[in-house]
Design a protein around this motif. Structure first.
Motif, mmCIF file in Angstrom:
data_model
loop_
_atom_site.group_PDB
_atom_site.id
_atom_site.type_symbol
_atom_site.label_atom_id
_atom_site.label_comp_id
_atom_site.label_asym_id
_atom_site.label_seq_id
_atom_site.Cartn_x
_atom_site.Cartn_y
_atom_site.Cartn_z
ATOM 1 N N VAL A 46 0.864 -1.184 0.000
ATOM 2 C CA VAL A 46 0.000 0.000 0.000
ATOM 3 C C VAL A 46 0.894 1.225 0.000
ATOM 4 C CG1 VAL A 46 -1.764 1.287 1.289
ATOM 5 C CG2 VAL A 46 -1.792 -1.227 1.277
ATOM 6 N N ALA A 47 0.696 2.088 -0.988
ATOM 7 C CA ALA A 47 1.503 3.311 -1.086
ATOM 8 C C ALA A 47 0.571 4.499 -1.284
ATOM 9 C CB ALA A 47 2.488 3.196 -2.232
ATOM 10 N N LEU A 48 0.073 5.009 -0.171
ATOM 11 C CA LEU A 48 -0.767 6.203 -0.169
ATOM 12 C C LEU A 48 0.004 7.330 0.505
ATOM 13 C CD1 LEU A 48 -4.107 4.590 1.077
ATOM 14 C CD2 LEU A 48 -3.520 5.216 -1.272
ATOM 15 N N PRO A 49 -0.356 8.573 0.234
ATOM 16 C CA PRO A 49 0.347 9.662 0.920
ATOM 17 C C PRO A 49 0.280 9.539 2.444
ATOM 18 C CG PRO A 49 -0.940 10.536 -0.894
ATOM 19 C CD PRO A 49 -1.307 9.071 -0.760
ATOM 20 N N SER A 50 -0.824 9.013 2.970
ATOM 21 C CA SER A 50 -0.984 8.934 4.419
ATOM 22 C C SER A 50 -0.736 7.544 4.997
ATOM 23 C CB SER A 50 -2.397 9.381 4.797
ATOM 24 O OG SER A 50 -3.340 8.508 4.198
ATOM 25 N N LEU A 51 -0.482 6.550 4.148
ATOM 26 C CA LEU A 51 -0.320 5.183 4.639
ATOM 27 C C LEU A 51 0.647 4.415 3.749
ATOM 28 C CD1 LEU A 51 -1.288 2.952 6.625
ATOM 29 C CD2 LEU A 51 -3.092 2.437 4.967
ATOM 30 N N GLN A 52 1.686 3.881 4.357
ATOM 31 C CA GLN A 52 2.676 3.063 3.652
ATOM 32 C C GLN A 52 2.778 1.719 4.366
ATOM 33 O OE1 GLN A 52 4.677 4.257 0.943
ATOM 34 N NE2 GLN A 52 3.288 6.006 0.986
ATOM 35 N N LEU A 53 2.416 0.651 3.671
ATOM 36 C CA LEU A 53 2.533 -0.696 4.230
ATOM 37 C C LEU A 53 3.170 -1.601 3.198
ATOM 38 C CD1 LEU A 53 -1.023 -1.286 5.783
ATOM 39 C CD2 LEU A 53 1.086 -0.857 7.030
ATOM 40 N N THR A 54 4.052 -2.459 3.655
ATOM 41 C CA THR A 54 4.540 -3.497 2.762
ATOM 42 C C THR A 54 3.418 -4.514 2.594
ATOM 43 O OG1 THR A 54 5.396 -4.928 4.499
ATOM 44 C CG2 THR A 54 6.903 -3.214 3.639
ATOM 45 N N ALA A 55 3.539 -5.350 1.605
ATOM 46 C CA ALA A 55 2.521 -6.371 1.370
ATOM 47 C C ALA A 55 2.400 -7.309 2.569
ATOM 48 C CB ALA A 55 2.840 -7.156 0.098
ATOM 49 N N LEU A 56 3.518 -7.663 3.156
ATOM 50 C CA LEU A 56 3.483 -8.577 4.299
ATOM 51 C C LEU A 56 2.826 -7.915 5.505
ATOM 52 C CD1 LEU A 56 4.087 -11.387 5.275
ATOM 53 C CD2 LEU A 56 6.436 -10.675 5.748
ATOM 54 N N GLN A 57 3.135 -6.647 5.748
ATOM 55 C CA GLN A 57 2.480 -5.935 6.839
ATOM 56 C C GLN A 57 0.967 -5.872 6.614
ATOM 57 O OE1 GLN A 57 4.768 -2.341 6.489
ATOM 58 N NE2 GLN A 57 6.041 -2.840 8.265
ATOM 59 N N ALA A 58 0.545 -5.620 5.379
ATOM 60 C CA ALA A 58 -0.886 -5.545 5.063
ATOM 61 C C ALA A 58 -1.560 -6.900 5.249
ATOM 62 C CB ALA A 58 -1.087 -5.026 3.637
ATOM 63 N N ALA A 59 -0.903 -7.981 4.849
ATOM 64 C CA ALA A 59 -1.482 -9.318 5.015
ATOM 65 C C ALA A 59 -1.588 -9.690 6.492
ATOM 66 C CB ALA A 59 -0.655 -10.358 4.252
ATOM 67 N N VAL A 60 -0.569 -9.366 7.264
ATOM 68 C CA VAL A 60 -0.617 -9.633 8.709
ATOM 69 C C VAL A 60 -1.730 -8.796 9.342
ATOM 70 C CG1 VAL A 60 0.634 -9.378 10.901
ATOM 71 C CG2 VAL A 60 1.791 -10.372 8.907
ATOM 72 N N ALA A 61 -1.849 -7.542 8.947
ATOM 73 C CA ALA A 61 -2.911 -6.686 9.484
ATOM 74 C C ALA A 61 -4.290 -7.258 9.155
ATOM 75 C CB ALA A 61 -2.774 -5.266 8.944
ATOM 76 N N ALA A 62 -4.459 -7.777 7.940
ATOM 77 C CA ALA A 62 -5.735 -8.386 7.560
ATOM 78 C C ALA A 62 -6.032 -9.598 8.434
ATOM 79 C CB ALA A 62 -5.723 -8.782 6.088
ATOM 80 N N ALA A 63 -5.023 -10.395 8.700
ATOM 81 C CA ALA A 63 -5.206 -11.577 9.544
ATOM 82 C C ALA A 63 -5.577 -11.175 10.967
ATOM 83 C CB ALA A 63 -3.941 -12.436 9.530
ATOM 84 N N VAL A 64 -4.849 -10.219 11.517
ATOM 85 C CA VAL A 64 -5.110 -9.782 12.888
ATOM 86 C C VAL A 64 -6.499 -9.166 12.999
ATOM 87 C CG1 VAL A 64 -4.406 -8.116 14.663
ATOM 88 C CG2 VAL A 64 -2.684 -9.500 13.505
ATOM 89 N N SER A 65 -6.865 -8.328 12.027
ATOM 90 C CA SER A 65 -8.175 -7.672 12.105
ATOM 91 C C SER A 65 -9.325 -8.647 11.883
ATOM 92 C CB SER A 65 -8.255 -6.510 11.111
ATOM 93 O OG SER A 65 -8.221 -6.978 9.783
ATOM 94 N N SER A 66 -9.017 -9.823 11.339
ATOM 95 C CA SER A 66 -10.036 -10.865 11.163
ATOM 96 C C SER A 66 -10.073 -11.842 12.332
ATOM 97 C CB SER A 66 -9.774 -11.631 9.862
ATOM 98 O OG SER A 66 -9.943 -10.769 8.762
ATOM 99 N N GLY A 67 -9.227 -11.604 13.332
ATOM 100 C CA GLY A 67 -9.234 -12.435 14.525
ATOM 101 C C GLY A 67 -8.330 -13.645 14.487
ATOM 102 N N ALA A 68 -7.345 -13.651 13.603
ATOM 103 C CA ALA A 68 -6.419 -14.792 13.531
ATOM 104 C C ALA A 68 -5.725 -14.990 14.875
ATOM 105 C CB ALA A 68 -5.389 -14.572 12.430
ATOM 106 N N PRO A 69 -5.738 -16.222 15.390
ATOM 107 C CA PRO A 69 -5.099 -16.491 16.675
ATOM 108 C C PRO A 69 -3.572 -16.557 16.607
ATOM 109 C CG PRO A 69 -6.043 -18.497 15.782
ATOM 110 C CD PRO A 69 -6.435 -17.390 14.855
ATOM 111 N N GLY A 70 -3.030 -16.767 15.438
ATOM 112 C CA GLY A 70 -1.591 -16.865 15.229
ATOM 113 C C GLY A 70 -1.341 -17.189 13.772
#
Length: 119
Positions: A46-70
């Motif tokens: 993700v490359a927005l002026p207000s938000l920069q995430l690598t693909a791995l950070q974005a995938a981990v964030a998606a997992a965490v926000s979906s309730g992934a236990p690990g």
């Protein structure tokens, strides 16, 4: 290092998902993670002026926000010669022993990171 056909089927799946995320968006990187329940999450950088995430950070964030236990494993498809430490740490925050596969655009795994090999 490894042809996609040589991987465990579940690891091959996350490499394929990472390739798809990258191709779908045209991003520099695509990533996918598999949680301990077997669910997968894919993302592109993700490359927005207000938000920069690598693909791995974005995938981990998606997992965490979906309730992934690990996490069990992660994959990144990139032309870069390495995965940055911040991205690896996002995985290791949830799962210190999870392998992180780095693959090239063809899906061939060129490196496998573990928390012991992270620098």
């Amino acid at each position: 290092m490894s042809d996609p056909g040589d991987l465990d089927p579940e690891d091959a799946k996350i490499v394929t998902l990472a390739r798809s995320a990258r191709a779908r968006t045209g991003a520099d990187e695509g990533a996918a993670v598999r949680d301990t329940d077997g669910r997968t999450y894919a993302a592109a950088s993700v490359a927005l002026p207000s938000l920069q995430l690598t693909a791995l950070q974005a995938a981990v964030a998606a997992a965490v926000s979906s309730g992934a236990p690990g996490l069990e494993a992660a994959a990144v498809v990139t032309d870069a010669g390495m995965i940055d430490a911040g991205s690896l740490n996002a995985v290791y925050d949830l799962a210190p022993a999870a392998p992180v596969l780095r693959a090239d655009a063809s899906g061939a795994v060129v490196q496998i990171h573990t928390s012991e090999t992270a620098s």
